[in-house]
Design an enzyme around this catalytic site. Structure first.
Site, short mmCIF file in Angstrom:
data_model
loop_
_atom_site.label_atom_id
_atom_site.label_comp_id
_atom_site.label_asym_id
_atom_site.label_seq_id
_atom_site.Cartn_x
_atom_site.Cartn_y
_atom_site.Cartn_z
N PRO A 1 0.79 -1.24 0.00
CA PRO A 1 0.00 0.00 0.00
C PRO A 1 0.83 1.28 0.00
O PRO A 1 0.27 2.38 0.18
CB PRO A 1 -0.77 -0.12 1.31
N GLU A 2 2.13 1.19 -0.20
CA GLU A 2 3.00 2.36 -0.03
C GLU A 2 2.55 3.56 -0.86
O GLU A 2 2.53 4.70 -0.36
CB GLU A 2 4.45 1.99 -0.37
N ALA A 3 2.21 3.33 -2.14
CA ALA A 3 1.84 4.46 -3.00
C ALA A 3 0.58 5.16 -2.49
O ALA A 3 0.47 6.39 -2.59
CB ALA A 3 1.63 3.98 -4.44
N LEU B 1 4.05 7.11 -0.44
CA LEU B 1 5.41 6.60 -0.40
C LEU B 1 5.64 5.66 -1.58
O LEU B 1 4.82 5.59 -2.49
CB LEU B 1 5.67 5.88 0.93
#
Length: 249
Positions: free
Chosen positions: A138-140, A144
């Site tokens: 899930p970073e984006a 991130l």
């Protein structure tokens, strides 16, 4: 984190079950230290998470951008750019060693493997998932990017288009889909996980060590080699194996 050695098998267990094995910079340092301490007798590394989840990703304390200590995101922002990148390179070392020459790594994944947890599972050569497991990057969606070696390993496993979709949407990939697209080597019931991993480990240890390591190296090099280079690598490896067999190695 704890380790256990059983002959040629090293088991590494994330041991923060009350935090769903959320990771800290200390986790990555400890992992890198394990990799640096490997001896030539280790052939298989099993990576596990204690409790109901493999790893829920970064510890929440890491997201405190107001703090300039403790190794969190705030500390990275406060560093000069080159120093911040070097710090992340050190974190990545805790993941990269899981594909070191001479070993085969197996992730035993139950429950959640999110963010850094998913990237840790992806860093391994093989993944055994329970049927309730879910992987997410899930970073984006948090502003991130995946930076713990996850992008290269994901593209290698599932291809460019699917990797792009998974990283940009941050959606959960269940065990059945993970097996269908090549993320999961095997999917089993939760109560079958330990037995399935043990059976896989024994199968991995069955070939002679020299042949096993040479074959693993060939499969890994095939990802980046063109056809001619890979054919040459196969020829060289086979001639070496023949010489080793004749000399009793």
């Amino acid at each position: 984190m704890r380790t256990r050695r059983d002959g040629a098998v090293l088991t590494v267990t994330l041991d923060r079950p009350e935090q769903l094995n959320a990771q800290l910079p200390a986790t990555w340092t400890a992992l890198a230290d394990v990799g640096a301490s490997l001896d030539d007798d280790v052939r298989v590394v099993v990576l596990k998470g204690e409790g109901r989840s493999f790893s829920a990703g970064l510890d929440r304390s890491m997201f405190d951008t107001s703090s300039t200590s403790g190794g969190g995101l705030g500390e990275l922002v406060g560093l000069p750019v080159e120093e911040a990148q070097e710090r992340i390179r050190g974190y990545q070392a805790g993941f990269r060693w899981l594909r070191s020459p001479g070993i085969v790594s197996v992730a035993a994944v139950q429950g959640h493997a999110i963010g850094a947890g998913a990237q840790l599972a992806l860093a391994c050569d093989l993944r055994v998932l329970t049927d309730d497991a879910q992987l997410r990057l899930p970073e984006a969606t948090l502003g991130l990017v995946p930076d713990l070696t996850g992008t290269s390993t994901l593209v290698e496993l599932v291809g460019y288009s699917r990797a792009l979709e998974m990283c940009l949407t941050g959606r959960a990939v269940g065990a059945a889909e993970a097996q269908a697209i090549g993320l999961a080597t095997l999917v089993v019931g939760r109560d079958e996980l330990d037995g399935a991993v043990a059976d896989l480990v024994q199968a991995l240890l069955a070939p002679p060590v020299g042949a096993s390591r040479a074959t693993a190296q060939l499969v890994r090099s095939a990802v980046g080699n063109d056809v001619a280079a890979q054919d040459a690598a196969e020829r060289a490896a086979q001639v070496q194996r023949l010489h080793d067999l004749v000399s009793g190695r």
